[in-house]
Design a protein around this motif. Sequence first.
Motif, PDB file in Angstrom:
ATOM      1  N   ALA A 143      21.616  12.304 -43.564  1.00 11.89           N
ATOM      2  CA  ALA A 143      19.960  13.174 -43.973  1.00 11.89           C
ATOM      3  C   ALA A 143      19.827  14.764 -42.921  1.00 11.89           C
ATOM      4  N   LYS A 144      19.814  14.191 -41.990  1.00 16.26           N
ATOM      5  CA  LYS A 144      19.395  14.859 -41.144  1.00 16.26           C
ATOM      6  C   LYS A 144      19.758  16.812 -40.770  1.00 16.26           C
ATOM      7  N   THR A 196      22.401  17.626 -42.921  1.00 20.52           N
ATOM      8  CA  THR A 196      22.946  17.496 -44.162  1.00 20.52           C
ATOM      9  C   THR A 196      21.972  19.130 -45.005  1.00 20.52           C
ATOM     10  N   GLU A 197      20.175  18.397 -44.634  1.00 16.17           N
ATOM     11  CA  GLU A 197      18.842  18.825 -44.610  1.00 16.17           C
ATOM     12  C   GLU A 197      19.077  20.391 -43.753  1.00 16.17           C
ATOM     13  N   PHE A 198      19.996  20.700 -42.573  1.00 19.61           N
ATOM     14  CA  PHE A 198      20.454  21.853 -41.603  1.00 19.61           C
ATOM     15  C   PHE A 198      21.357  22.443 -42.370  1.00 19.61           C
ATOM     16  N   TYR A 199      22.661  22.139 -42.710  1.00 20.67           N
ATOM     17  CA  TYR A 199      23.215  22.905 -42.844  1.00 20.67           C
ATOM     18  C   TYR A 199      23.354  23.519 -44.221  1.00 20.67           C
ATOM     19  N   ASN A 200      22.620  22.783 -45.320  1.00 22.88           N
ATOM     20  CA  ASN A 200      21.720  23.394 -46.559  1.00 22.88           C
ATOM     21  C   ASN A 200      20.986  23.900 -46.391  1.00 22.88           C
ATOM     22  N   THR A 201      20.074  24.367 -45.505  1.00 22.81           N
ATOM     23  CA  THR A 201      18.871  25.181 -45.204  1.00 22.81           C
ATOM     24  C   THR A 201      20.061  26.474 -44.997  1.00 22.81           C
ATOM     25  N   ASN A 214      22.403  28.687 -47.523  1.00 20.19           N
ATOM     26  CA  ASN A 214      21.606  28.391 -48.580  1.00 20.19           C
ATOM     27  C   ASN A 214      22.991  27.621 -49.678  1.00 20.19           C
ATOM     28  N   THR A 263      24.940  23.338 -51.144  1.00 16.84           N
ATOM     29  CA  THR A 263      24.458  22.378 -50.976  1.00 16.84           C
ATOM     30  C   THR A 263      25.228  21.383 -50.775  1.00 16.84           C
ATOM     31  N   SER A 312      29.456  14.526 -45.956  1.00 21.63           N
ATOM     32  CA  SER A 312      28.585  14.709 -47.099  1.00 21.63           C
ATOM     33  C   SER A 312      29.448  15.906 -47.055  1.00 21.63           C
ATOM     34  N   ALA A 324      15.734  25.720 -38.895  1.00 19.37           N
ATOM     35  CA  ALA A 324      15.891  24.672 -38.795  1.00 19.37           C
ATOM     36  C   ALA A 324      15.941  23.443 -37.739  1.00 19.37           C
TER      37      ALA A 324
END
Length: 123
Positions: free
Chosen positions: A17-18, A20-25, A28, A30, A42, A89
């Motif tokens: 989860a962490k 995924t959030e880092f790479y999404n951020t 830019n 999903t 992910s 991030a």
Amino acid sequence: MKNNALNWFEIFTNDLAKATEFYNTILNTTLVPPSTAGCNMSIFPSDLDKGVGGALTQMEGCKPGPGGTLIYLNVEGDLDGVLSRIPAAGGKVVKERFDITPHGFIGIFSDPEGNVVGLHSMS
């Protein structure tokens, strides 16, 4: 069948989860879960019919960290933007924008778990 030297990559993580959030951020984008049950991944957006795909993967016996394989993510046209988002991030820029004429530009960073990843853009 294509004869690409690379057709898939996985960046190992201990906290999906962490990560995924880092790479999404920073990218830019999903990342999405796989359609196959039982895979703790992910997946980076890609068109596998046209090239390479990959995923963040949390799996027993596969640990994140430096010194492993270095992969380069395509960030065409947004290399400076991606590099600028990394510190906020939770990552660290290891190598700022670097000219590799005639092959474009690269940057290298480490993610919050210590994976070292490259970025590539032609501009």
